[in-house]
Design an enzyme around this catalytic site. Structure first.
Site, PDB file in Angstrom:
ATOM      1  N   ASP A   1       3.344  -5.075   2.834  1.00 23.34           N
ATOM      2  CA  ASP A   1       2.076  -4.484   3.226  1.00 23.34           C
ATOM      3  C   ASP A   1       2.194  -2.956   3.375  1.00 23.34           C
ATOM      4  O   ASP A   1       1.917  -2.212   2.453  1.00 23.34           O
ATOM      5  CB  ASP A   1       1.560  -5.145   4.509  1.00 23.34           C
ATOM      6  CG  ASP A   1       0.058  -4.996   4.696  1.00 23.34           C
ATOM      7  OD1 ASP A   1      -0.599  -4.406   3.827  1.00 23.34           O
ATOM      8  OD2 ASP A   1      -0.473  -5.469   5.715  1.00 23.34           O
TER       9      ASP A   1
ATOM     10  N   GLU B   1      -7.191 -12.220   6.736  1.00 23.63           N
ATOM     11  CA  GLU B   1      -6.155 -11.602   7.591  1.00 23.63           C
ATOM     12  C   GLU B   1      -6.713 -11.645   9.017  1.00 23.63           C
ATOM     13  O   GLU B   1      -6.422 -12.558   9.774  1.00 23.63           O
ATOM     14  CB  GLU B   1      -5.882 -10.164   7.141  1.00 23.63           C
ATOM     15  CG  GLU B   1      -4.850  -9.439   7.989  1.00 23.63           C
ATOM     16  CD  GLU B   1      -4.726  -7.958   7.649  1.00 23.63           C
ATOM     17  OE1 GLU B   1      -3.764  -7.347   8.150  1.00 23.63           O
ATOM     18  OE2 GLU B   1      -5.567  -7.413   6.926  1.00 23.63           O
TER      19      GLU B   1
ATOM     20  N   HIS C   1       0.867  -1.178   0.000  1.00 20.77           N
ATOM     21  CA  HIS C   1       0.000   0.000   0.000  1.00 20.77           C
ATOM     22  C   HIS C   1       0.902   1.225   0.000  1.00 20.77           C
ATOM     23  O   HIS C   1       1.620   1.466   0.972  1.00 20.77           O
ATOM     24  CB  HIS C   1      -0.907  -0.010   1.224  1.00 20.77           C
ATOM     25  CG  HIS C   1      -1.784  -1.221   1.300  1.00 20.77           C
ATOM     26  ND1 HIS C   1      -2.977  -1.319   0.621  1.00 20.77           N
ATOM     27  CD2 HIS C   1      -1.625  -2.403   1.957  1.00 20.77           C
ATOM     28  CE1 HIS C   1      -3.526  -2.501   0.851  1.00 20.77           C
ATOM     29  NE2 HIS C   1      -2.715  -3.183   1.649  1.00 20.77           N
TER      30      HIS C   1
END
Length: 330
Positions: free
Chosen positions: A275, A197, A16
């Site tokens: 991430d 997740e 991200h």
């Protein structure tokens, strides 16, 4: 081993770009744009990066991205990440970004597209680092809003490698966005989604059966369901696992308790990713090193993980063949 891992050609599939915002750049952009931060110093900001769960992280994450206002801001954000990634042996990266989080602050959709695209071209020219752009929808906002963003992004569909689904998972199942992903499929856009997740294994099933995704982001909860594990193994569905993120967000307590070894033992097509590297302890290289320290994997295991990412990345076939050859000869 650390030097060898640095030199290993690595592909980042789950990144991200807003989550790569280091505190130093946050303060620079805040000053540039007249944004007041709740921290007096960079060290104070870093001290806030102690999360009890996904939601506590997201609260800080959205606060931090409030400094991003202009095309230049997004360019600087991406270039800051690209420069670090290049030094860590990353050869291809797939940037997810969250347009709704910026549009809700009055930032036009064209702004992140322009800044990120310019940075992607610059990174390829400067470091021979290829990239792809994933436009993600915020699952804690309405499906109608996501659909509106998808349609508004029509001028940019050719620039999008895929659409994704991210943000707060609990209480926001993939099926909530069935119509949005059906529309994306009709437009010929590949689809990926965060699932499994903090959410249960059933969310992974929904991502597969309802959203028809080609990749599962995270997916660690798959081990709750042996039939699902067998299905994921049989079709070699890519799982973009982010180990340091899982530890920092308390999905698992420690690296040594992470299910990655079990996932590999079961033949799943696992990849290693960062991430949100600014918040979770580092980029892809740091995640590879953490796995080496925790699991004592050999070089062949890491080469297999790197090969998995190359195999499933959104990239032209000549580039894929080039990276596969580079990995094989390393």
């Amino acid at each position: 081993m650390k030097t060898w891992l640095r030199d290993l050609p690595k592909v980042e599939l789950h990144l991200h770009i807003e989550g790569s915002l280091e505190p130093e750049l946050m303060f620079t952009l805040a000053e540039r744009n007249g944004v007041s931060l709740p921290y007096a110093t960079v060290d104070e900001a870093r001290a806030a990066y102690d999360f009890k769960d996904l939601q506590s992280f997201l609260d800080l994450y959205y606060q931090g991205m409030g400094v991003l206002h202009t095309e230049q801001d997004f360019f600087d954000l991406a270039m800051d990440y690209f420069s670090r990634a290049a030094a860590e042996g990353v050869v291809h990266v797939e940037l997810s970004f969250d347009p709704q989080a910026h549009m809700s602050r009055g930032v036009a959709l064209s702004v992140p597209f322009a800044g990120l695209e310019r940075a992607m071209r610059e990174a390829e020219n400067r470091w021979d680092m290829t990239s792809a752009l994933i436009m993600s929808f915020l699952r804690d906002r309405s499906a109608d809003e996501a659909m509106a963003v998808l349609e508004q992004a029509a001028p940019y569909h050719a620039q999008i490698a895929a659409v994704g689904l991210d943000s707060a998972e609990l209480g926001n199942p993939p099926s909530k966005f069935a119509a949005v992903f059906e529309r994306a499929k009709a437009l010929g856009l590949p689809r990926v989604a965060h699932a499994g997740e903090e959410g249960p294994a059933t969310y992974i099933l929904e991502a597969l059966d309802v959203l028809d995704v080609c990749r599962i982001d995270h997916g660690v909860a798959c081990l709750q369901d042996e039939a699902l594990v067998a299905r994921l193994r049989d079709v070699q569905m890519p799982l973009t696992v982010c180990p340091l993120s899982n530890v920092r967000l308390k999905v698992v307590e420690t690296m040594t308790a992470h299910p990655l070894p079990a996932m590999l033992d079961k033949g799943l097509k696992v990849t290693i990713n960062s991430d949100d590297p600014a918040y979770f302890g580092g980029g892809v290289l740091d995640n590879f090193i953490a796995c080496a320290d925790a699991f004592d994997w050999d070089r062949e295991t890491f080469k297999a993980l790197a090969a998995n990412a190359i195999d499933v990345a959104f990239m032209p076939e000549p580039r894929r063949a080039e990276l596969q050859q580079r990995l094989a000869s390393g």
